[in-house]
Motif scaffolding. Structure first.
Motif, PDB file in Angstrom:
ATOM      1  N   LEU A   1     -57.370 100.273  33.130  1.00 32.11           N
ATOM      2  CA  LEU A   1     -57.256 100.207  31.675  1.00 32.11           C
ATOM      3  C   LEU A   1     -55.858  99.814  31.194  1.00 32.11           C
ATOM      4  N   PRO A   2     -54.783 100.388  31.719  1.00 32.07           N
ATOM      5  CA  PRO A   2     -53.469  99.921  31.264  1.00 32.07           C
ATOM      6  C   PRO A   2     -53.187  98.460  31.626  1.00 32.07           C
ATOM      7  N   VAL A   3     -53.677  98.020  32.778  1.00 32.06           N
ATOM      8  CA  VAL A   3     -53.462  96.628  33.187  1.00 32.06           C
ATOM      9  C   VAL A   3     -54.203  95.687  32.251  1.00 32.06           C
ATOM     10  N   VAL A   4     -55.447  95.990  31.942  1.00 34.78           N
ATOM     11  CA  VAL A   4     -56.234  95.143  31.042  1.00 34.78           C
ATOM     12  C   VAL A   4     -55.619  95.147  29.647  1.00 34.78           C
ATOM     13  N   GLY A   5     -55.160  96.309  29.191  1.00 32.89           N
ATOM     14  CA  GLY A   5     -54.516  96.381  27.881  1.00 32.89           C
ATOM     15  C   GLY A   5     -53.268  95.519  27.807  1.00 32.89           C
ATOM     16  N   TYR A   6     -52.469  95.522  28.848  1.00 34.68           N
ATOM     17  CA  TYR A   6     -51.255  94.692  28.876  1.00 34.68           C
ATOM     18  C   TYR A   6     -51.610  93.210  28.912  1.00 34.68           C
ATOM     19  N   LEU A   7     -52.610  92.854  29.702  1.00 30.16           N
ATOM     20  CA  LEU A   7     -52.984  91.444  29.815  1.00 30.16           C
ATOM     21  C   LEU A   7     -53.622  90.901  28.542  1.00 30.16           C
ATOM     22  N   MET A   8     -54.141  91.765  27.680  1.00 33.33           N
ATOM     23  CA  MET A   8     -54.733  91.327  26.427  1.00 33.33           C
ATOM     24  C   MET A   8     -53.689  91.007  25.352  1.00 33.33           C
ATOM     25  N   LEU A   9     -52.438  91.360  25.585  1.00 35.83           N
ATOM     26  CA  LEU A   9     -51.387  91.077  24.612  1.00 35.83           C
ATOM     27  C   LEU A   9     -51.019  89.606  24.612  1.00 35.83           C
ATOM     28  N   ASP A  10     -50.596  89.115  23.444  1.00 37.93           N
ATOM     29  CA  ASP A  10     -50.050  87.754  23.354  1.00 37.93           C
ATOM     30  C   ASP A  10     -48.689  87.724  24.037  1.00 37.93           C
ATOM     31  N   PRO A  11     -48.220  86.549  24.415  1.00 45.43           N
ATOM     32  CA  PRO A  11     -46.879  86.478  25.022  1.00 45.43           C
ATOM     33  C   PRO A  11     -45.783  87.042  24.108  1.00 45.43           C
ATOM     34  N   SER A  12     -45.895  86.824  22.801  1.00 40.77           N
ATOM     35  CA  SER A  12     -44.886  87.365  21.887  1.00 40.77           C
ATOM     36  C   SER A  12     -44.944  88.895  21.851  1.00 40.77           C
ATOM     37  N   GLN A  13     -46.139  89.455  21.934  1.00 43.37           N
ATOM     38  CA  GLN A  13     -46.274  90.913  21.942  1.00 43.37           C
ATOM     39  C   GLN A  13     -45.743  91.501  23.244  1.00 43.37           C
TER      40      GLN A  13
ATOM     41  N   GLU B   1     -43.288  90.235  25.012  1.00 45.84           N
ATOM     42  CA  GLU B   1     -41.832  90.172  24.900  1.00 45.84           C
ATOM     43  C   GLU B   1     -41.312  91.304  24.009  1.00 45.84           C
ATOM     44  N   ARG B   2     -42.016  91.551  22.923  1.00 43.99           N
ATOM     45  CA  ARG B   2     -41.627  92.645  22.029  1.00 43.99           C
ATOM     46  C   ARG B   2     -41.716  93.991  22.749  1.00 43.99           C
ATOM     47  N   LEU B   3     -42.735  94.179  23.560  1.00 39.98           N
ATOM     48  CA  LEU B   3     -42.886  95.406  24.334  1.00 39.98           C
ATOM     49  C   LEU B   3     -41.753  95.553  25.347  1.00 39.98           C
ATOM     50  N   LYS B   4     -41.382  94.462  26.003  1.00 42.61           N
ATOM     51  CA  LYS B   4     -40.266  94.507  26.954  1.00 42.61           C
ATOM     52  C   LYS B   4     -38.967  94.880  26.256  1.00 42.61           C
ATOM     53  N   ARG B   5     -38.730  94.302  25.056  1.00 38.86           N
ATOM     54  CA  ARG B   5     -37.513  94.626  24.315  1.00 38.86           C
ATOM     55  C   ARG B   5     -37.510  96.086  23.886  1.00 38.86           C
ATOM     56  N   SER B   6     -38.660  96.614  23.492  1.00 38.05           N
ATOM     57  CA  SER B   6     -38.713  98.001  23.038  1.00 38.05           C
ATOM     58  C   SER B   6     -38.484  98.969  24.195  1.00 38.05           C
ATOM     59  N   ARG B   7     -38.834  98.578  25.422  1.00 38.89           N
ATOM     60  CA  ARG B   7     -38.574  99.429  26.580  1.00 38.89           C
ATOM     61  C   ARG B   7     -37.080  99.527  26.863  1.00 38.89           C
ATOM     62  N   ARG B   8     -36.373  98.398  26.700  1.00 40.80           N
ATOM     63  CA  ARG B   8     -34.935  98.388  26.984  1.00 40.80           C
ATOM     64  C   ARG B   8     -34.148  99.172  25.945  1.00 40.80           C
ATOM     65  N   ARG B   9     -34.436  98.934  24.688  1.00 36.10           N
ATOM     66  CA  ARG B   9     -33.673  99.559  23.602  1.00 36.10           C
ATOM     67  C   ARG B   9     -34.201 100.927  23.228  1.00 36.10           C
TER      68      ARG B   9
END
Length: 63
Positions: A37-49, A51-59
């Motif tokens: 389920l987490p893998v499918v949820g991540y793969l359903m995101l757009d590339p921009s989403q 990237e936004r998720l990656k930025r939110s993890r760092r900051r």
């Protein structure tokens, strides 16, 4: 403790509980759900989403 460690401990606990208390095919459904389920949820995101998720993890969220 990092969020990743919390998720890993929770997934491990769910898998161990399903090994001891559930029958064969139901156990595999639980394991597939915990991992899939987490893998499918991540793969359903757009590339921009993604990237936004990656930025939110760092900051950190809300910073």
């Amino acid at each position: 403790m990092s969020p990743f460690k919390k998720y890993a401990i929770g997934a491990g606990a769910a898998i161990l509980l399903s090994l001891f208390f559930l029958d064969g095919w139901l156990m595999w459904l639980v394991i597939l759900g915990v991992i899939g389920l987490p893998v499918v949820g991540y793969l359903m995101l757009d590339p921009s989403q993604r990237e936004r998720l990656k930025r939110s993890r760092r900051r950190g969220i809300g910073r």
